[in-house]
Design an enzyme around this catalytic site. Structure first.
Site, PDB file in Angstrom:
ATOM      1  CD  GLU A 147      -2.667   1.655   0.378  1.00 25.89           C
ATOM      2  OE1 GLU A 147      -3.225   2.766   0.454  1.00 25.89           O
ATOM      3  OE2 GLU A 147      -2.869   0.861  -0.565  1.00 25.89           O
ATOM      4  CG  HIS A 182      -0.770   2.389  -4.912  1.00 27.83           C
ATOM      5  ND1 HIS A 182      -0.707   2.429  -6.286  1.00 27.83           N
ATOM      6  CD2 HIS A 182      -1.963   2.952  -4.596  1.00 27.83           C
ATOM      7  CE1 HIS A 182      -1.795   2.987  -6.778  1.00 27.83           C
ATOM      8  NE2 HIS A 182      -2.565   3.325  -5.770  1.00 27.83           N
ATOM      9  CG  HIS A 233      -8.678   5.526  -6.862  1.00 25.47           C
ATOM     10  ND1 HIS A 233      -8.182   6.815  -6.932  1.00 25.47           N
ATOM     11  CD2 HIS A 233      -7.628   4.759  -6.462  1.00 25.47           C
ATOM     12  CE1 HIS A 233      -6.911   6.828  -6.577  1.00 25.47           C
ATOM     13  NE2 HIS A 233      -6.543   5.598  -6.299  1.00 25.47           N
ATOM     14  CG  HIS A 240     -17.232  -7.197 -16.954  1.00 22.33           C
ATOM     15  ND1 HIS A 240     -16.802  -5.991 -17.449  1.00 22.33           N
ATOM     16  CD2 HIS A 240     -16.141  -8.006 -16.957  1.00 22.33           C
ATOM     17  CE1 HIS A 240     -15.515  -6.055 -17.740  1.00 22.33           C
ATOM     18  NE2 HIS A 240     -15.094  -7.269 -17.453  1.00 22.33           N
ATOM     19  CG  HIS A 261      -9.048  -8.424 -17.849  1.00 17.87           C
ATOM     20  ND1 HIS A 261      -9.171  -8.864 -19.142  1.00 17.87           N
ATOM     21  CD2 HIS A 261     -10.296  -8.009 -17.473  1.00 17.87           C
ATOM     22  CE1 HIS A 261     -10.426  -8.741 -19.545  1.00 17.87           C
ATOM     23  NE2 HIS A 261     -11.127  -8.211 -18.553  1.00 17.87           N
TER      24      HIS A 261
END
Length: 382
Positions: free
Chosen positions: A112, A115, A178, A289, A346
């Site tokens: 975290e 990032h 986000h 989706h 992906h």
């Protein structure tokens, strides 16, 4: 862990210095490689490099989410009020002893925080681009400062959504926004990179027949819808709702609850009523989706075929290749049980499609229709 304030601004200065340190490497690299270049060329090089690093940041953000590290540090912007997990060793150890698999562990805390360091570094680069562009504009260099300024506004908003992602405990709507914000940042930087490339070549956008340009824009819009749906699948952990293909749960139309599945403003795993989200709702999220993916896949291949022999032949090849990449990585997520590599791949494919579509849109414009042709079209339609 429960008494830790959600916002603790004590490490802000240290994090800002870390962001500058992260950005110094790319800035030095651009300056050394372009010492003799014109200012506009240096700005172009920095824009392309920032685009590349933002792409990497989007992928690392996906890695952070997919490893359940989004709450590795339960406060923002630091970790238990420290600039790194090293300073919060005691607090993290205590939280990990209570819940060994998380959400707070030493490994997840480092993921975290790395990032956040990368995001701060990219923010410094975008701030540098905005300031440098305004300075060159004042010196008479023909560069537009408005897109870099808009990108700077975007990165501030993206930082705010990053904070809300943590403080609102992975609220699905916030996390999805986000993700969409990350993709929008790629589009903004790609737009600027294409503009610089056109200025260096001394050429403008290529002419496309009106119907091809319309098809390009329509497919781009469909891509944004699919990315939003993909983010909704990921943030609701609905990938494994269908573990077979092409059917789902052994049926072509399984039991689904679209109302609950697409109730947007709710906590993770909860419906608006406070009850747990049902499996039928997760199935509706996943299957929506998948259905849009079929339409988008066909649209991408058809668009690539139409553009193949025209001025956008390079973009057409990328569109076809990325369509196949997305099909393979998406299928791998379903039949292999959502492996980390396939899931990140992906996301990479979706980010790549945003860049290629932005590139194609900026490199093209519709062929002007002459007055006589307008009259004939009205007569035909009448």
């Amino acid at each position: 862990m429960d008494t830790q304030p959600l916002y603790d601004l004590a490490p802000v200065l240290q994090l800002m210095l870390l962001g500058i340190a992260v950005a110094l490497g790319p800035l030095a690299w651009v300056w050394l490689r372009n010492k003799q270049a014109a200012p506009a060329q240096r700005l172009a090089a920095l824009t392309v490099l920032t685009l590349f690093l933002t792409f990497d940041l989007v992928l690392f953000g996906a890695f952070t989410r997919l490893t359940d590290s989004g709450l590795g540090c339960p406060d923002w912007p630091g970790c238990y009020g420290n600039a790194s997990p090293s300073g919060a060793h005691a607090e993290i150890s205590q939280a990990q002893a209570q819940m060994p698999t998380g959400p707070v562990t030493h490994g997840k805390a480092w993921i975290e925080m790395v990032h956040r360091y990368l995001a701060t570094g990219v923010g410094v680069l975008i701030l540098t681009l905005a300031v440098a562009t305004w300075m060159q504009r004042k010196r008479g260099v023909p560069v537009s400062p408005w897109w870099p300024a808009l990108t700077l506004v975007w990165v501030c908003l993206q930082g705010a959504f990053g904070a809300l992602t943590v403080t609102m405990k992975l609220f699905p709507a916030i996390v999805t926004l986000h993700l969409l914000g990350g993709m929008l940042g790629l589009a903004l930087l790609c737009l600027q990179a294409v503009a610089y490339a056109q200025a260096q070549r001394g050429t403008g956008p290529q002419l496309l027949p009106g119907n091809q340009r319309a098809a390009l824009l329509a497919a781009f819009g469909l891509l944004w819808l699919q990315i939003a749906l993909g983010g909704w699948v990921s943030t609701n952990y609905a990938v494994l709702a269908c573990s077979d293909f092409p059917a789902c749960q052994g049926a072509w139309w399984p039991a689904m609850d679209f109302r609950q599945g697409f109730e947007l403003w709710r906590e993770l795993g909860k419906a608006g009523s406070g009850e747990h989200v049902t499996f039928a709702a997760l199935t509706a999220i996943h299957y929506s989706h998948r259905l849009v993916a079929y339409v988008l896949f066909a649209a991408l291949l058809a668009l690539a075929w139409r553009l193949w022999r025209g001025p956008l032949h390079r973009q057409a090849r990328w569109l076809a290749g990325l369509a196949l990449w997305q099909f393979a990585s998406g299928l791998s997520n379903v039949v292999l049980g959502w492996p980390l590599v396939a899931a990140v791949a992906h996301t990479a494919g979706a980010a790549g499609l945003v860049i290629v579509f932005t590139w194609a849109v900026c490199e093209s414009r519709a062929t002007p229709v002459r007055a006589g042709e307008r009259v004939r079209r009205r007569e035909v339609s009448a």
